[in-house]
Design a protein around this motif. Sequence first.
Motif, mmCIF file in Angstrom:
data_model
loop_
_atom_site.group_PDB
_atom_site.id
_atom_site.type_symbol
_atom_site.label_atom_id
_atom_site.label_comp_id
_atom_site.label_asym_id
_atom_site.label_seq_id
_atom_site.Cartn_x
_atom_site.Cartn_y
_atom_site.Cartn_z
ATOM 1 N N ARG A 163 0.829 -1.206 0.000
ATOM 2 C CA ARG A 163 0.000 0.000 0.000
ATOM 3 C C ARG A 163 0.863 1.255 0.000
ATOM 4 N NH1 ARG A 163 -2.158 3.276 3.837
ATOM 5 N NH2 ARG A 163 -1.510 1.920 5.561
ATOM 6 N N TYR A 164 1.935 1.241 0.820
ATOM 7 C CA TYR A 164 2.829 2.395 0.852
ATOM 8 C C TYR A 164 3.433 2.647 -0.529
ATOM 9 C CZ TYR A 164 2.692 2.043 5.980
ATOM 10 O OH TYR A 164 2.295 1.998 7.280
ATOM 11 N N LEU A 165 3.808 1.580 -1.210
ATOM 12 C CA LEU A 165 4.403 1.726 -2.537
ATOM 13 C C LEU A 165 3.390 2.291 -3.533
ATOM 14 C CD1 LEU A 165 6.489 -1.575 -2.786
ATOM 15 C CD2 LEU A 165 7.319 0.734 -2.296
ATOM 16 N N CYS A 166 2.142 1.859 -3.385
ATOM 17 C CA CYS A 166 1.099 2.365 -4.280
ATOM 18 C C CYS A 166 0.751 3.824 -3.989
ATOM 19 C CB CYS A 166 -0.157 1.501 -4.178
ATOM 20 S SG CYS A 166 0.027 -0.154 -4.882
ATOM 21 N N ASN A 167 1.008 4.264 -2.763
ATOM 22 C CA ASN A 167 0.683 5.642 -2.377
ATOM 23 C C ASN A 167 1.749 6.654 -2.788
ATOM 24 O OD1 ASN A 167 -1.757 4.960 -1.264
ATOM 25 N ND2 ASN A 167 -1.016 4.836 0.834
ATOM 26 N N TYR A 179 -7.882 -1.957 22.440
ATOM 27 C CA TYR A 179 -8.357 -2.785 21.333
ATOM 28 C C TYR A 179 -7.939 -2.127 20.021
ATOM 29 C CZ TYR A 179 -12.100 0.718 21.851
ATOM 30 O OH TYR A 179 -12.791 1.892 22.000
ATOM 31 N N GLY A 180 -8.204 -2.778 18.925
ATOM 32 C CA GLY A 180 -7.865 -2.217 17.622
ATOM 33 C C GLY A 180 -9.107 -1.916 16.815
ATOM 34 N N VAL A 181 -9.097 -0.829 16.105
ATOM 35 C CA VAL A 181 -10.238 -0.466 15.259
ATOM 36 C C VAL A 181 -9.778 -0.309 13.813
ATOM 37 C CG1 VAL A 181 -11.575 0.653 17.074
ATOM 38 C CG2 VAL A 181 -9.900 1.991 15.794
ATOM 39 N N SER A 182 -10.679 -0.604 12.901
ATOM 40 C CA SER A 182 -10.364 -0.487 11.476
ATOM 41 C C SER A 182 -10.479 0.954 11.020
ATOM 42 C CB SER A 182 -11.315 -1.363 10.658
ATOM 43 O OG SER A 182 -11.176 -2.723 11.000
ATOM 44 N N VAL A 183 -9.592 1.331 10.113
ATOM 45 C CA VAL A 183 -9.646 2.646 9.475
ATOM 46 C C VAL A 183 -9.686 2.404 7.975
ATOM 47 C CG1 VAL A 183 -8.525 4.874 9.165
ATOM 48 C CG2 VAL A 183 -8.313 3.675 11.351
ATOM 49 N N PRO A 184 -10.737 2.869 7.277
ATOM 50 C CA PRO A 184 -10.830 2.633 5.830
ATOM 51 C C PRO A 184 -9.547 3.021 5.098
ATOM 52 C CG PRO A 184 -12.847 3.645 6.640
ATOM 53 C CD PRO A 184 -11.872 3.656 7.796
ATOM 54 N N GLY A 185 -9.110 2.117 4.200
ATOM 55 C CA GLY A 185 -7.913 2.388 3.414
ATOM 56 C C GLY A 185 -6.620 1.984 4.071
ATOM 57 N N ASN A 186 -6.714 1.360 5.257
ATOM 58 C CA ASN A 186 -5.515 0.935 5.987
ATOM 59 C C ASN A 186 -5.602 -0.547 6.339
ATOM 60 O OD1 ASN A 186 -3.822 3.553 6.962
ATOM 61 N ND2 ASN A 186 -5.999 4.026 6.855
ATOM 62 N N GLU A 187 -4.474 -1.252 6.208
ATOM 63 C CA GLU A 187 -4.429 -2.650 6.623
ATOM 64 C C GLU A 187 -4.407 -2.737 8.139
ATOM 65 O OE1 GLU A 187 -3.479 -2.644 2.518
ATOM 66 O OE2 GLU A 187 -2.425 -1.602 4.112
ATOM 67 N N GLY A 188 -4.885 -3.858 8.632
ATOM 68 C CA GLY A 188 -4.831 -4.102 10.061
ATOM 69 C C GLY A 188 -5.793 -3.208 10.830
ATOM 70 N N ARG A 189 -5.501 -3.047 12.106
ATOM 71 C CA ARG A 189 -6.321 -2.206 12.982
ATOM 72 C C ARG A 189 -5.409 -1.309 13.801
ATOM 73 N NH1 ARG A 189 -9.731 -5.918 16.553
ATOM 74 N NH2 ARG A 189 -8.108 -7.454 16.169
ATOM 75 N N ASN A 238 -12.928 13.420 9.596
ATOM 76 C CA ASN A 238 -13.027 13.407 8.124
ATOM 77 C C ASN A 238 -11.647 13.409 7.471
ATOM 78 O OD1 ASN A 238 -15.819 13.461 8.309
ATOM 79 N ND2 ASN A 238 -15.963 15.682 8.110
ATOM 80 N N SER A 239 -10.696 14.144 8.056
ATOM 81 C CA SER A 239 -9.345 14.199 7.479
ATOM 82 C C SER A 239 -8.629 12.857 7.606
ATOM 83 C CB SER A 239 -8.527 15.303 8.152
ATOM 84 O OG SER A 239 -8.300 15.014 9.515
ATOM 85 N N ILE A 240 -8.978 12.088 8.650
ATOM 86 C CA ILE A 240 -8.405 10.745 8.798
ATOM 87 C C ILE A 240 -8.958 9.829 7.716
ATOM 88 C CG2 ILE A 240 -8.341 8.694 10.266
ATOM 89 C CD1 ILE A 240 -8.256 10.584 12.690
ATOM 90 N N LEU A 241 -10.275 9.901 7.502
ATOM 91 C CA LEU A 241 -10.895 9.033 6.496
ATOM 92 C C LEU A 241 -10.432 9.385 5.086
ATOM 93 C CD1 LEU A 241 -14.590 8.565 7.685
ATOM 94 C CD2 LEU A 241 -12.542 7.292 8.309
ATOM 95 N N SER A 242 -10.182 10.680 4.848
ATOM 96 C CA SER A 242 -9.739 11.107 3.515
ATOM 97 C C SER A 242 -8.240 10.948 3.324
ATOM 98 C CB SER A 242 -10.126 12.569 3.295
ATOM 99 O OG SER A 242 -9.427 13.419 4.191
ATOM 100 N N LYS A 243 -7.551 10.505 4.375
ATOM 101 C CA LYS A 243 -6.109 10.275 4.367
ATOM 102 C C LYS A 243 -5.292 11.566 4.323
ATOM 103 C CE LYS A 243 -6.411 5.740 2.111
ATOM 104 N NZ LYS A 243 -5.926 4.910 0.997
ATOM 105 N N GLU A 244 -5.954 12.693 4.553
ATOM 106 C CA GLU A 244 -5.213 13.952 4.646
ATOM 107 C C GLU A 244 -4.344 13.955 5.897
ATOM 108 O OE1 GLU A 244 -8.746 16.609 2.552
ATOM 109 O OE2 GLU A 244 -7.900 17.235 4.472
ATOM 110 N N MET A 245 -4.847 13.300 6.931
ATOM 111 C CA MET A 245 -4.086 13.178 8.175
ATOM 112 C C MET A 245 -3.472 11.789 8.224
ATOM 113 S SD MET A 245 -5.289 13.918 12.100
ATOM 114 C CE MET A 245 -5.415 15.675 11.764
ATOM 115 N N LYS A 246 -2.164 11.707 8.297
ATOM 116 C CA LYS A 246 -1.449 10.437 8.277
ATOM 117 C C LYS A 246 -1.515 9.753 9.636
ATOM 118 C CE LYS A 246 -0.103 11.217 4.061
ATOM 119 N NZ LYS A 246 -0.701 10.461 2.937
ATOM 120 N N LEU A 247 -1.626 8.424 9.596
ATOM 121 C CA LEU A 247 -1.654 7.638 10.831
ATOM 122 C C LEU A 247 -0.360 6.857 10.983
ATOM 123 C CD1 LEU A 247 -5.307 6.272 10.661
ATOM 124 C CD2 LEU A 247 -4.452 8.153 12.044
#
Length: 620
Positions: free
Chosen positions: A317-321, A513-523, A611-620
Amino acid sequence: MYALLATLIASVAIVPLLLHWLSPYFIQDFRYFIIVVRKSFEVKSYARSVPYYSVLDRFLDMVNKHPDKPYIIFEHKTYTYRDVDKQSNKVARVLMEHVGVKRDDVVALFLSNEPAFIWFWLGSVKLGCAAAFLNYNIRAKSLLHCFACCGAKVLIVGSEFKSTVEEVLSELREQNVTVYFIDDGSIMPGCINLSGKINQASDEPIPQSQRKDITSKSTAVYIYTSGTTGLPKAAIINHARLWLGACVLGSIGVNSKDVVYVNLPMYHSAGFMLGFNGATAEGATVILRRKFSASQFWDDCRKYNVTVIQYIGEVLRYLCNVPKKDNDRDHMVRLAIGNGARPEVWKEFLNRFGKIVVREFYGATEGNIGFVNYTNKIGAVGRQFFLHKLAASYAIIKYDSEKEEPIRNSQGLCIPAARGEPGLLVCKISSMSPFSGYVKNEKQTEKKKLKNVFRKGDLYFNSGDLLKVDKDNFIYFNDRLGETFRWKGENVATTEVSDILSMVDCFEEANAYGVSVPGNEGRIGMAAIKLREGKEFESNKVCKHVMSHLPGYARPRFLRIQNSLEITGTFKQMKGKLVKEGFNPATIQDPLYFLDESTKNYVPITQEIYNSILSKEMKL
């Protein structure tokens, strides 16, 4: 006669067509099964040889076969097979003559991906010792725990980890542990610098007599894996298992002409057992990188003519980004092996970077069963072939996620899962599929054993993973059980995170616990918190505590303050509902906070941040 002969020839000719029609993947299944059987017999023959033929002996054979061939290329410097052999001889002599390491001792390595890691690993094995690979991201309590459970009295430390070791130096001294640095500069009082001694040591070969009693069952390495106890467990990797890991690359077509790119951590089984040892077993060249870099990845591949790469799901995913370039397909990479690739990322990777054969696999460091997707079926981790299933004695059984236990019939035996139904993967523990367990952790070793599965008294390895098989016999990874989740390629134990959070004065209780974030592998990490009566949430203090005690991948990025934390009838913290609810401030009434690493503070989650997390504007 001619008519009969013609009929026979026609019958033989039509058999492959008939097999393909009845089972389109039969030829691929059978071919891969033969490869696995051949590799298994090789490993068994090594076990019977006297003296034992180890991965080290294969390396020494490669030194004799092509001494001047590049073996390790690291940061613009090339080390031939002969170079690495001589340098590991020097290290072995220093360990023996100056450090006092003896046969069967354990040498703990706290090193990054660098040639010294390889020198010390080979040097230890040449003395008949085991090496413990410490995760360089851990610190404080976890570091002390990992070091203590391997039984080592020697800690070899890289120069960049001075501050981490300094935090626990007094505790290590209380345990009579000697800390040795590989550093040309100044070091802490009471520690010893080995750089000068290594440079001055003899590079003459270490006598084979130093390891003459080594067998296939002798411990070669301790590799740490997270578990439900909250602290890492040291999986026992004996020489036979090391060989099995080293055979994976060869089983998918890697050979001595290949150049293997290793940028995954060497303290992990993927980077060390599959990548480094797999390349060694084939006599290939290894491009070693200290850390993964998406921006430099393809430049490295082009510069060094890399043909084989490793990945975890995030890597693809990182390579594709990375921003697209005109030369995205300008490389020699022909094969990628790894795990955790999501189907959509897998497709995007192939569309962008060309016709690379992707070999997704499933396995666990301590497990006794594994699969490789030897077809090109996107999303699958392997195939269920009846001969392999018969030989390995594995099964996927029905599992009750709420009760957290296998579903059993009226006779108390487990029930096979139906096609397409996620179930718990188990594999019979036998001489063919052994389970060595965890060192100094009998409780966790026993937890991985499942009794009375299909017959009274039988014993199976509990993988802790849910898998499923579709109608075409493709195997898919579904989810992880228990309290461990995966983020940025690392397993995170929720109880460890909860324990660390519970140390904060204003917290009465924590449930991680772990939560899913759209567009990201794992939790990604999240925690529900109950404050102590009369206390307020001290965001700066909490952030400082978290960043001081937990590695980046384990830090809870979201906190949820609750009046009380729900528990089950058996006093277990309930996570399922919390996981489903996630971290959306629009649907959650409880106060929510986000770990903003740029300001080093936990800040309230606004709809804008969400919203910025979901849009990937804010990096995790």
